[in-house]
Design a protein around this motif. Structure first.
Motif, short mmCIF file in Angstrom:
data_model
loop_
_atom_site.label_atom_id
_atom_site.label_comp_id
_atom_site.label_asym_id
_atom_site.label_seq_id
_atom_site.Cartn_x
_atom_site.Cartn_y
_atom_site.Cartn_z
N MET A 1 45.03 37.20 49.67
CA MET A 1 44.79 36.02 48.99
C MET A 1 44.74 36.44 47.71
SD MET A 1 40.88 33.86 49.31
CE MET A 1 40.21 35.15 48.43
N ALA A 2 44.92 35.32 46.44
CA ALA A 2 44.69 35.46 45.49
C ALA A 2 43.84 34.68 44.83
CB ALA A 2 46.32 33.53 45.09
N PRO A 3 43.61 35.76 43.74
CA PRO A 3 42.20 35.57 42.71
C PRO A 3 41.87 34.53 42.48
CG PRO A 3 44.15 37.50 41.81
CD PRO A 3 44.48 36.48 43.25
N GLN A 4 40.68 33.28 42.70
CA GLN A 4 40.36 32.22 42.75
C GLN A 4 39.21 32.36 41.03
OE1 GLN A 4 40.92 30.13 45.32
NE2 GLN A 4 41.98 31.34 45.77
N GLY A 31 36.57 46.14 38.05
CA GLY A 31 36.83 46.79 38.27
C GLY A 31 37.76 46.94 37.22
N LYS A 32 38.41 45.46 36.54
CA LYS A 32 38.90 45.70 36.06
C LYS A 32 39.13 44.61 34.97
CE LYS A 32 42.13 43.93 39.37
NZ LYS A 32 43.53 43.51 39.48
N ASP A 33 39.48 44.28 33.75
CA ASP A 33 39.55 42.66 33.17
C ASP A 33 40.39 41.55 34.67
OD1 ASP A 33 37.75 42.91 30.78
OD2 ASP A 33 39.78 44.59 30.08
N MET A 34 39.86 40.55 34.66
CA MET A 34 40.48 40.13 34.98
C MET A 34 40.97 38.30 34.14
SD MET A 34 40.29 40.81 38.66
CE MET A 34 39.82 39.67 39.50
N SER A 35 41.92 37.72 34.48
CA SER A 35 42.45 36.92 34.10
C SER A 35 41.91 35.75 34.23
CB SER A 35 43.92 37.03 33.90
OG SER A 35 45.08 36.71 35.56
N THR A 36 41.31 35.72 35.69
CA THR A 36 40.45 34.17 36.13
C THR A 36 39.51 33.91 36.36
OG1 THR A 36 40.92 35.86 38.47
CG2 THR A 36 42.59 34.17 37.76
N THR A 37 38.54 34.55 35.17
CA THR A 37 37.41 34.27 35.12
C THR A 37 36.92 34.03 33.93
OG1 THR A 37 36.76 36.76 34.31
CG2 THR A 37 36.86 36.20 36.73
N ARG A 38 35.80 33.42 33.23
CA ARG A 38 36.08 32.51 32.18
C ARG A 38 33.83 32.91 32.28
NH1 ARG A 38 38.75 28.71 34.37
NH2 ARG A 38 37.51 26.47 34.97
N VAL A 39 33.20 33.06 31.10
CA VAL A 39 31.96 33.30 30.76
C VAL A 39 31.89 31.45 30.53
CG1 VAL A 39 29.68 33.54 29.59
CG2 VAL A 39 31.66 35.17 30.67
N ALA A 40 30.65 31.11 31.01
CA ALA A 40 29.39 29.33 30.34
C ALA A 40 28.75 29.69 28.98
CB ALA A 40 29.36 28.94 31.43
N HIS A 41 28.91 30.43 27.81
CA HIS A 41 28.02 30.52 27.24
C HIS A 41 27.61 29.51 26.39
CE1 HIS A 41 26.96 33.57 23.86
NE2 HIS A 41 27.54 34.29 24.93
N TYR A 42 25.79 29.30 26.81
CA TYR A 42 24.71 28.66 25.57
C TYR A 42 23.96 29.49 25.21
CZ TYR A 42 21.53 29.22 29.80
OH TYR A 42 20.98 30.62 30.13
N ILE A 301 25.79 44.20 48.74
CA ILE A 301 25.81 42.53 49.23
C ILE A 301 25.74 41.66 48.27
CG2 ILE A 301 23.89 42.14 48.76
CD1 ILE A 301 23.74 40.82 52.35
N VAL A 302 25.68 41.92 46.75
CA VAL A 302 26.13 40.48 45.87
C VAL A 302 27.55 41.12 45.33
CG1 VAL A 302 25.39 39.34 44.25
CG2 VAL A 302 23.66 40.57 45.43
N ARG A 303 27.42 41.87 45.52
CA ARG A 303 29.24 42.54 44.61
C ARG A 303 30.28 42.05 45.59
NH1 ARG A 303 27.93 47.11 43.17
NH2 ARG A 303 29.42 48.68 45.19
N ASP A 304 29.91 42.19 46.87
CA ASP A 304 30.51 42.16 48.40
C ASP A 304 31.12 40.79 48.00
OD1 ASP A 304 31.58 44.60 48.16
OD2 ASP A 304 30.18 45.30 49.85
N THR A 305 30.08 39.96 48.29
CA THR A 305 30.36 38.95 48.60
C THR A 305 30.79 37.86 47.35
OG1 THR A 305 28.13 38.04 49.38
CG2 THR A 305 28.78 36.29 48.59
N ILE A 306 30.51 38.46 45.97
CA ILE A 306 31.49 37.62 45.50
C ILE A 306 32.39 37.94 45.76
CG2 ILE A 306 32.18 37.64 42.32
CD1 ILE A 306 28.76 38.13 42.39
N VAL A 307 33.25 39.54 45.64
CA VAL A 307 34.45 39.46 45.69
C VAL A 307 35.06 39.02 46.70
CG1 VAL A 307 36.16 41.25 45.90
CG2 VAL A 307 34.45 42.12 44.23
N ALA A 308 34.57 39.22 47.96
CA ALA A 308 35.37 38.49 49.64
C ALA A 308 35.54 36.76 48.96
CB ALA A 308 34.14 38.05 50.29
N VAL A 309 34.98 36.72 48.16
CA VAL A 309 35.43 35.22 47.81
C VAL A 309 36.96 34.48 46.47
CG1 VAL A 309 33.45 33.27 49.36
CG2 VAL A 309 33.03 34.36 46.78
#
Length: 311
Positions: A1-4, A31-42, A301-309
């Motif tokens: 599955m491609a990264p979401q 374990g690395k910088d992801m091109s598919t993530t961003r931060v909602a910074h308020y 379990i938290v990390r695995d849940t996030i990585v799985a989706v």
């Protein structure tokens, strides 16, 4: 599955710059910088970055005033009511400044009830967590000792921001960066939210402007959305029951029993329709601050849940 595509929504208090926070969270989870993530910074709405100028230590500065109130309220000799008054004076009080408008009497009363509840919870957690080791169901649960000021400091940072958001005049300004991150293309499929960020995100997801957002998985940690006084203020005080945001296809909620902010640790019975949508899980946050975001995300379990989706 491609990264979401994934959006992080941070919690209360001052925060690192968005790029630094993203880097830290990406490394922890993937374990690395992801091109598919961003931060909602308020955070900078209420915790402006410190400059090098002479005004940094000015007593009238919003950031300095709030920091001092949080430290004063951390004093374990103060009652919960006295601690709450310190936070309210620095936020909704007439000298709060920072663009704040005078709060209605009923709003101040509601805010005081919420903050007192949080400080009472912090003191209960401190007392219970300092209990000696004991046997539960045949297993030995080790005692943990934390002084009251640690839990009160956690609550103070959260309370200062949540009061500004729920009862002050900063609601739209705090929502705007979160809405921008969620609406940015490509749209997210996974959202990870912590602490006050879960409250702001919920209101953003219920905005009709996001009606086209679909099929998102939400992971909440250290979440205060189940607190009754918070529930009453969601959706600009629309009232309970609060529905599950239509953008969600799944919702996993993780809470540590010693987290002084996650007072109500189950969300499945708080949001409907549909009923029993959120999946609740109790975890052990290994950080010395049981409300800490990085501590939550380090739990397997938290990390695995996030990585799985997120892929």
């Amino acid at each position: 599955m491609a990264p979401q595509q994934l959006v992080y929504v941070h919690g209360a208090g001052p925060q690192k710059a968005a790029s630094d926070l993203k880097h830290e969270l990406d490394l922890l989870l993937f374990g690395k910088d992801m091109s598919t993530t961003r931060v909602a910074h308020y955070a900078n709405v209420r915790w402006p970055a410190l400059s090098a100028g002479p005004t940094v230590a000015a007593a009238g500065s919003s950031r300095v005033r709030r920091s001092r109130a949080i430290r004063r309220a951390s004093d374990p000799t103060l009652t919960a009511g006295q601690a709450a008054n310190e936070i309210l004076k620095a936020t909704l009080g007439p000298s709060a400044g920072g663009g704040a408008s005078p709060a209605a009497v009923e709003d101040i009363a509601g805010a005081r009830r919420l903050v007192q509840q949080l400080y009472r919870r912090a003191d209960r957690v401190a007392r219970r967590s300092s209990a000696p080791a004991r046997s539960v169901g045949g297993a030995t649960i080790a005692g943990i000792t934390f002084p009251d000021p640690i839990f009160r400091f956690i609550v103070g940072r959260f309370a200062s921001d949540v009061i500004d958001y729920l009862y002050g005049s900063f609601k739209q300004r705090m929502r705007a960066p979160v809405a921008a991150a969620v609406l940015q293309n490509p749209p997210p499929k996974v959202i990870v939210a912590h602490s006050l960020g879960t409250i702001i995100l919920y209101d953003v997801l219920m905005d009709p402007a996001l009606a086209n957002l679909r099929d998102n998985m939400l992971i909440t940690v250290g979440c205060p959305l189940g607190i009754g006084n918070v529930q009453d203020q969601l959706r600009d005080g629309a009232g309970r029951p609060n529905p599950v945001p239509p953008a969600l296809v799944g919702w996993s909620n993780f809470a540590d029993r010693w987290d002084p902010v996650a007072i109500e640790q189950t969300l499945r019975d708080e949001f409907e329709p549909p009923k029993h949508f959120a999946k609740d899980e109790q975890v052990n946050n290994p950080a010395s601050d049981n409300h800490d975001l990085l501590g939550y995300l380090s739990v397997a379990i938290v990390r695995d849940t996030i990585v799985a989706v997120a892929g």
